[in-house]
Design an enzyme around this catalytic site. Structure first.
Site, PDB file in Angstrom:
ATOM      1  N   MET A  17       0.841  -1.196   0.000  1.00 49.86           N
ATOM      2  CA  MET A  17       0.000   0.000   0.000  1.00 49.86           C
ATOM      3  C   MET A  17       0.875   1.245   0.000  1.00 49.86           C
ATOM      4  SD  MET A  17      -3.330  -0.719   2.387  1.00 49.86           S
ATOM      5  CE  MET A  17      -3.957   0.952   2.299  1.00 49.86           C
ATOM      6  N   THR A  22      -1.930   2.790  -7.830  1.00 48.91           N
ATOM      7  CA  THR A  22      -3.110   3.402  -8.458  1.00 48.91           C
ATOM      8  C   THR A  22      -2.710   4.627  -9.276  1.00 48.91           C
ATOM      9  OG1 THR A  22      -4.526   2.551  -6.702  1.00 48.91           O
ATOM     10  CG2 THR A  22      -5.407   4.375  -8.001  1.00 48.91           C
ATOM     11  N   ASP A  93      -7.753  -2.216 -11.042  1.00 42.53           N
ATOM     12  CA  ASP A  93      -7.106  -1.846  -9.778  1.00 42.53           C
ATOM     13  C   ASP A  93      -7.508  -2.832  -8.686  1.00 42.53           C
ATOM     14  OD1 ASP A  93      -5.384  -0.359  -8.232  1.00 42.53           O
ATOM     15  OD2 ASP A  93      -6.770   1.302  -7.866  1.00 42.53           O
ATOM     16  N   GLU A  94      -6.704  -2.914  -7.637  1.00 40.77           N
ATOM     17  CA  GLU A  94      -6.997  -3.770  -6.471  1.00 40.77           C
ATOM     18  C   GLU A  94      -7.245  -5.227  -6.878  1.00 40.77           C
ATOM     19  OE1 GLU A  94      -6.639  -2.317  -3.579  1.00 40.77           O
ATOM     20  OE2 GLU A  94      -7.471  -0.280  -3.626  1.00 40.77           O
ATOM     21  N   CYS A 150       9.081   3.301   4.154  1.00 43.21           N
ATOM     22  CA  CYS A 150       8.790   2.729   5.478  1.00 43.21           C
ATOM     23  C   CYS A 150       8.506   3.856   6.469  1.00 43.21           C
ATOM     24  CB  CYS A 150       9.959   1.879   5.955  1.00 43.21           C
ATOM     25  SG  CYS A 150       9.728   1.261   7.641  1.00 43.21           S
ATOM     26  N   CYS A 153      11.468   3.799   9.339  1.00 40.43           N
ATOM     27  CA  CYS A 153      12.879   4.152   9.110  1.00 40.43           C
ATOM     28  C   CYS A 153      13.158   4.879   7.796  1.00 40.43           C
ATOM     29  CB  CYS A 153      13.748   2.896   9.194  1.00 40.43           C
ATOM     30  SG  CYS A 153      13.513   1.787   7.796  1.00 40.43           S
ATOM     31  N   CYS A 188       9.195  -1.533   5.786  1.00 33.50           N
ATOM     32  CA  CYS A 188      10.243  -2.370   5.193  1.00 33.50           C
ATOM     33  C   CYS A 188      10.178  -3.750   5.855  1.00 33.50           C
ATOM     34  CB  CYS A 188      11.614  -1.733   5.403  1.00 33.50           C
ATOM     35  SG  CYS A 188      12.115  -1.718   7.134  1.00 33.50           S
TER      36      CYS A 188
HETATM   37  P1  ADP Z   1      -1.217   2.543  -3.896  1.00 36.78           P
HETATM   38  O1  ADP Z   1      -2.257   2.406  -4.964  1.00 36.78           O
HETATM   39  O2  ADP Z   1       0.032   1.722  -4.189  1.00 36.78           O
HETATM   40  O3  ADP Z   1      -1.739   2.287  -2.523  1.00 36.78           O
HETATM   41  P2  ADP Z   1      -1.408   5.373  -4.435  1.00 36.78           P
HETATM   42  O4  ADP Z   1      -1.071   5.584  -5.877  1.00 36.78           O
HETATM   43  O5  ADP Z   1      -2.839   5.379  -4.062  1.00 36.78           O
HETATM   44  O6  ADP Z   1      -0.679   4.051  -3.907  1.00 36.78           O
HETATM   45  O7  ADP Z   1      -0.723   6.504  -3.539  1.00 36.78           O
HETATM   46  C1  ADP Z   1       0.645   6.781  -3.570  1.00 36.78           C
HETATM   47  C2  ADP Z   1       0.852   8.072  -2.780  1.00 36.78           C
HETATM   48  O8  ADP Z   1       0.671   7.835  -1.400  1.00 36.78           O
HETATM   49  C3  ADP Z   1       2.235   8.652  -2.865  1.00 36.78           C
HETATM   50  O9  ADP Z   1       2.418   9.380  -4.045  1.00 36.78           O
HETATM   51  C4  ADP Z   1       2.285   9.540  -1.634  1.00 36.78           C
HETATM   52  O10 ADP Z   1       1.723  10.806  -1.917  1.00 36.78           O
HETATM   53  C5  ADP Z   1       1.333   8.866  -0.669  1.00 36.78           C
HETATM   54  N1  ADP Z   1       1.956   8.213   0.500  1.00 36.78           N
HETATM   55  C6  ADP Z   1       1.421   8.181   1.723  1.00 36.78           C
HETATM   56  N2  ADP Z   1       2.176   7.461   2.578  1.00 36.78           N
HETATM   57  C7  ADP Z   1       3.239   7.024   1.880  1.00 36.78           C
HETATM   58  C8  ADP Z   1       4.387   6.213   2.194  1.00 36.78           C
HETATM   59  N3  ADP Z   1       4.590   5.697   3.409  1.00 36.78           N
HETATM   60  N4  ADP Z   1       5.269   5.941   1.201  1.00 36.78           N
HETATM   61  C9  ADP Z   1       5.068   6.460  -0.033  1.00 36.78           C
HETATM   62  N5  ADP Z   1       4.034   7.218  -0.384  1.00 36.78           N
HETATM   63  C10 ADP Z   1       3.113   7.513   0.545  1.00 36.78           C
HETATM   64 MG    MG Z   2      -4.200   1.674  -4.856  1.00 39.50          MG
END
Ligand code: ADP
Ligand code: MG
Length: 198
Positions: A17, A22, A93-94, A150, A153, A188
């Site tokens: 996540m 997305t 997605d998902e 992460c 860290c 991580c």
């Molecule tokens: P996913 O679909 O993989 O869950 P999204 O595309 O919805 O990811 O969201 C990615 C965005 O989440 C990043 O561009 C950043 O703005 C935000 N974000 C929030 N927490 C984190 C994190 N721990 N590491 C990286 N991005 C993060």
């Molecule tokens: Mg997503």
């Protein structure tokens, strides 16, 4: 010059996540729409985190999506809608919320010339793979492995930590609980904690 026959492919965007799956899916789909391709994004009906008719990324990007059921027969709706709408590019997605039949849907679409782009989680909160994503990875023509950051860290995060009242969720808690930042953090390998994991 004769137009080139379009060759279908399956691209998988995978990671924990918050890795940007997305956002990357929307980026690729929007790009294809500039090329005047017919595009469509699908998402499972289980995901009601933000809205029922858009896919929405954690950084606020959104794109209209067909919401489809996760039942074995229901997922063939993706194929039907793709054909009805003459889609050249199908985004999903998902993917981890869909049963493994999704793989047959993706393969059929790709065999018929569609560019299929699928995004999904690599691992559940226990650190165990989702069968559907595993199967898709094995059959993919192209794989993009994204990492998040992460929250402990700052290293590249490859895992999704579930938290209950701020504490790591035990191994025996349910596999699927839909949620966002209040429930999940990117971690991580070192900082991914699953109490009771055998
Ligand atoms: P996913 O679909 O993989 O869950 P999204 O595309 O919805 O990811 O969201 C990615 C965005 O989440 C990043 O561009 C950043 O703005 C935000 N974000 C929030 N927490 C984190 C994190 N721990 N590491 C990286 N991005 C993060
Ligand atoms: Mg997503």
């Amino acid at each position: 010059m004769k137009p080139r026959l379009s060759i279908g492919t399956i691209e998988v965007i995978v990671g924990p996540m918050f890795a940007g799956k997305t956002s990357e899916l929307i980026r690729r789909i929007v790009r294809e729409s500039y090329a005047k391709k017919k595009v469509g994004i699908f998402k499972p009906s289980i995901d009601v985190r933000y809205s029922v008719e858009n896919v929405v990324s954690h950084d606020g990007l959104s794109y209209p999506a067909f919401v489809v059921p996760t039942s074995k027969n229901g997922i063939w709706k993706i194929y039907e809608l793709a054909k009805e709408n003459g889609l050249d590019v199908v985004g999903i997605d998902e993917a981890h919320f869909f049963p493994t039949e999704l793989v047959s849907v993706c393969e059929k679409l790709a065999d018929e010339g569609v560019r299929v782009i699928v995004a999904g989680l690599n691992l559940d909160f226990r650190g165990e793979p989702f069968e559907t994503v595993k199967e898709l990875l094995a059959r993919a023509d192209d794989i993009t492995y994204l990492t998040a950051v992460c929250t402990v860290c700052g290293s590249p995060a490859t895992r999704t930590q579930r938290l209950i009242d701020g504490k790591p969720a035990p191994y025996d808690s349910p596999r699927i609980v839909v949620g966002g930042k209040e429930l999940y953090e990117a971690r991580c390998r070192k900082h991914h904690v699953v109490p009771g994991k055998p």
